[in-house]
Write an enzyme that holds these catalytic residues in place. Structure first.
Site, PDB file in Angstrom:
ATOM      1  N   CYS A 271     -22.100   0.049  75.586  1.00 19.47           N
ATOM      2  CA  CYS A 271     -23.218   0.077  74.540  1.00 19.47           C
ATOM      3  C   CYS A 271     -24.265   0.831  75.164  1.00 19.47           C
ATOM      4  O   CYS A 271     -25.269   1.244  74.699  1.00 19.47           O
ATOM      5  CB  CYS A 271     -23.687  -1.185  73.678  1.00 19.47           C
ATOM      6  SG  CYS A 271     -22.757  -2.180  72.319  1.00 19.47           S
TER       7      CYS A 271
ATOM      8  N   CYS B 239     -27.043  -4.527  71.563  1.00 20.49           N
ATOM      9  CA  CYS B 239     -26.697  -4.777  73.092  1.00 20.49           C
ATOM     10  C   CYS B 239     -26.574  -4.197  74.129  1.00 20.49           C
ATOM     11  O   CYS B 239     -26.972  -3.182  74.557  1.00 20.49           O
ATOM     12  CB  CYS B 239     -25.294  -4.736  72.677  1.00 20.49           C
ATOM     13  SG  CYS B 239     -23.872  -5.399  73.678  1.00 20.49           S
TER      14      CYS B 239
ATOM     15  N   ASP C  29     -11.901 -21.345  71.987  1.00 24.13           N
ATOM     16  CA  ASP C  29     -11.368 -19.901  72.466  1.00 24.13           C
ATOM     17  C   ASP C  29     -10.201 -19.898  71.898  1.00 24.13           C
ATOM     18  O   ASP C  29      -9.995 -20.339  70.815  1.00 24.13           O
ATOM     19  CB  ASP C  29      -9.840 -20.306  74.130  1.00 24.13           C
ATOM     20  CG  ASP C  29      -8.463 -20.599  72.859  1.00 24.13           C
ATOM     21  OD1 ASP C  29      -7.375 -19.777  72.845  1.00 24.13           O
ATOM     22  OD2 ASP C  29      -8.946 -21.742  72.594  1.00 24.13           O
TER      23      ASP C  29
ATOM     24  N   HIS D 212     -16.669  -4.947  75.365  1.00 26.52           N
ATOM     25  CA  HIS D 212     -17.741  -5.232  73.875  1.00 26.52           C
ATOM     26  C   HIS D 212     -18.336  -6.849  73.155  1.00 26.52           C
ATOM     27  O   HIS D 212     -19.052  -7.251  73.462  1.00 26.52           O
ATOM     28  CB  HIS D 212     -17.936  -4.080  73.234  1.00 26.52           C
ATOM     29  CG  HIS D 212     -18.813  -4.333  72.439  1.00 26.52           C
ATOM     30  ND1 HIS D 212     -20.513  -3.906  72.262  1.00 26.52           N
ATOM     31  CD2 HIS D 212     -18.442  -4.618  71.119  1.00 26.52           C
ATOM     32  CE1 HIS D 212     -20.983  -4.405  71.186  1.00 26.52           C
ATOM     33  NE2 HIS D 212     -20.266  -4.939  70.011  1.00 26.52           N
TER      34      HIS D 212
ATOM     35  N   CYS E  97     -24.474  -4.752  76.675  1.00 24.84           N
ATOM     36  CA  CYS E  97     -22.870  -4.523  77.549  1.00 24.84           C
ATOM     37  C   CYS E  97     -22.923  -3.111  78.142  1.00 24.84           C
ATOM     38  O   CYS E  97     -23.509  -2.280  77.765  1.00 24.84           O
ATOM     39  CB  CYS E  97     -22.036  -4.814  77.063  1.00 24.84           C
ATOM     40  SG  CYS E  97     -21.080  -3.553  75.468  1.00 24.84           S
TER      41      CYS E  97
ATOM     42  N   ASP F  97      -3.545 -23.884  78.808  1.00 22.92           N
ATOM     43  CA  ASP F  97      -2.421 -24.493  77.362  1.00 22.92           C
ATOM     44  C   ASP F  97      -2.042 -24.684  77.713  1.00 22.92           C
ATOM     45  O   ASP F  97      -1.068 -24.810  78.606  1.00 22.92           O
ATOM     46  CB  ASP F  97      -2.685 -23.500  76.146  1.00 22.92           C
ATOM     47  CG  ASP F  97      -2.439 -24.467  75.377  1.00 22.92           C
ATOM     48  OD1 ASP F  97      -2.556 -25.630  75.493  1.00 22.92           O
ATOM     49  OD2 ASP F  97      -2.966 -23.580  74.277  1.00 22.92           O
TER      50      ASP F  97
END
Length: 554
Positions: free
Chosen positions: A312, A307, A269, A338, A309, A96
């Site tokens: 989890c 999930c 974002d 997560h 990930c 940015d």
């Protein structure tokens, strides 16, 4: 317009939506859209490692020129060979320009045509952040995608202020483009204009004439209401070239990303996934979970059973509750990982649905869950006094899972009809004349929404004639009450009712010819079909209208 440095390839557009899937190539690889970019302001994503970010599916990280200019400074990146080598990140980076950070320091900076003068929080020296210095710093950082320096203002600013900022932004965009020189880095322009469509159009028209590699929508998520942001996003996205990425800056919650993809945006974002993780807030397939709550103290279950990930698969809600309550950094790290995974998985599901042309069903499915609080352990709000209660508006009160009329004890119909065969039959008649549907009574909007859903389902299968739903009502209080309890009346998440309540009319953006409005006259156009919602004192005379009707009762 010359070819983009990014080799943008549009792969698919969703039926009945502006959602799209594409690929483009940065200096560090091929990117698939739609995508979410975790925010690594100071060359690091809060409480995450490059390895965890890669494992979560991150394609691009966002870093901030304003902060990196002050510390460690462009000379460090030049010495170290750029930000990728500095932070050991193999993927792409977008920087940015620092415009938003300057905007957030209203009492510590001054704006001129040259740029923004501010005082460094590191060593108190005064710095002029000009378009040229911003681009020079981004070149030293070595990001894949640079952003032009823009003048950001509140989205609710008056038109005169918004126009002045827009004009400065346009001139700074041209200076940023010139400052890039022969750098292979891509450069995005930023469309400004607050909430004024004519200013957004003016900004976009001027910027698309310049050879930018992509375009961003800035100046949103800074004060406006959700429906205003969505309207501006949709209007502005339609003004941008189809062969360039479209980036909605600083947005947002998962539901916001879904809505923005629906309106034609590609890139997003936001700091939210890691920011809320610090206090134990997690996004799951069963709603937004607050791990600080005592209900999880003995919860020997994964955070989200759906999930994939690492968190989890490994840790229980009880452990995450403990880490959150004790403010252990590990809790921030795990929940943040997560949440980032959840955002990327959402983008992946959306992309797949677009490529397979089933985005609209997914949109409605996700829309019904993404903004919900914990479905398995609902939060019970503390009791409040009658003056602040939303359980009663006008002549109506919430009565369990229905709405009761106080002075008659009658129940307002709140059941959706998933099948309206008569309406569907009329929609398929071979005529271009709109189907006029009267909704007598309005109530909680169940009849009108049933008709709208039936139209959307029919329009997905084949072309149908236009349809106008006209609600004739004595008051809107039952609808207001129902809208304040969308958890109970989940069909009101459609969005049409919110718009009708605020504007008196709604027009579908994605089903051409579908509209819903409140009757503005004693005798609206003659109906082809009447939806009847029995409401006390709703005495509209139907005797003169010989047309079929459907009655909605509780």
């Amino acid at each position: 317009m010359p070819p983009s440095r990014l080799d943008f390839q549009l792969q698919a557009c969703a039926s009945g939506s502006r959602a799209r899937a594409a690929t483009f190539r940065t200096l560090h690889g091929v990117i698939q859209t739609p995508l979410f970019m975790p925010v690594g302001t100071q060359a690091t994503v809060k409480a995450q490692t490059p390895e965890s970010l890669a494992a979560s599916g991150s394609q691009i990280l966002l870093a901030n020129t304003y902060h990196l200019l002050l510390r460690p400074g462009p000379e460090v990146f030049e010495k170290m060979g750029g930000i990728h080598r500095f932070m050991k990140w193999p993927g792409s980076v977008l920087t940015d320009s620092g415009g938003y950070q300057i905007f957030s320091l209203p009492r510590s900076r001054s704006m001129t045509e040259k740029g923004a003068v501010f005082q460094s929080y590191v060593d108190n020296r005064r710095i002029l952040l000009s378009p040229e210095l911003s681009i020079q710093t981004q070149r030293s950082i070595g990001s894949d995608i640079m952003m032009v320096l823009d003048q950001c203002i509140p989205s609710t600013a008056d038109e005169k202020t918004a126009r002045k900022a827009l004009q400065v932004t346009q001139r700074w965009a041209a200076r940023s483009l010139a400052a890039r020189e022969d750098s292979p880095q891509s450069l995005f322009a930023i469309v400004q204009g607050a909430l004024y469509p004519q200013l957004r159009k003016e900004s976009a028209t001027g910027l698309v004439e310049m050879p930018f590699d992509g375009f961003a929508i800035g100046g949103l998520a800074v004060g406006e209401e959700k429906h205003q942001r969505e309207d501006v996003c949709e209007f502005t996205a339609a003004l941008l070239p189809e062969d360039r990425p479209r980036y909605l800056m600083g947005v947002g919650m998962p539901i916001d990303l879904l809505e923005a993809v629906h309106r034609g945006m590609d890139m997003f974002d936001c700091i939210i996934p890691t920011q809320v993780a610090k206090r134990g807030t997690a996004f799951t397939s069963r709603g937004i979970v607050e791990l600080r709550r005592s209900v999880y103290k003995f919860a020997d279950a994964p955070l989200d059973a759906a999930c994939t990930c690492p968190l989890c698969a490994t840790h229980s809600r009880a452990y995450l509750h403990h880490l959150t309550k004790t403010q252990e950094t590990l809790g921030w790290t795990l929940v943040g990982q997560h949440n980032i995974h959840f955002y990327h998985q959402l983008m992946c599901e959306i992309r797949t649905s677009i490529l397979e042309d089933r985005f609209l069903p997914l949109y409605h499915e996700k829309r019904a869950i993404l903004a919900e609080e914990d479905l398995d352990h609902p939060v019970t709000p503390p009791k409040r006094g009658a003056t602040t209660s939303l359980n009663e508006i006008g002549r109506y009160e919430l009565h369990g899972s229905s709405i009761r009329v106080l002075d008659s004890d009658e129940i307002v119909p709140t059941s959706i009809k998933n099948d309206l065969p008569l309406l569907t039959k009329l929609l398929h008649e071979k005529t271009d004349e709109p189907l006029i549907v009267w909704d007598i009574g309005l109530g909680a909007g169940a009849a009108a929404i049933s008709a709208i859903l039936a139209y959307e389902a029919a329009a997905q299968k084949q072309a149908v004639r236009p349809m106008q739903v006209i609600s004739i009502a004595n008051d809107l209080d039952a609808l207001k009450l129902a809208l304040s309890h969308k958890k109970i009346f989940s069909w009101l998440r459609h969005g049409a009712a919110d718009t009708l309540l605020h504007r008196g009319a709604w027009k579908s953006r994605f089903c051409q010819g579908l509209s819903w409005s409140l009757a503005k006259e004693d005798e609206p156009p003659k109906p082809d079909l009447i939806l009847r919602t029995p409401i006390p004192e709703m005495d509209h005379d139907l005797s003169a209208h010989e047309c079929p009707s459907v009655e909605f009762v509780s």
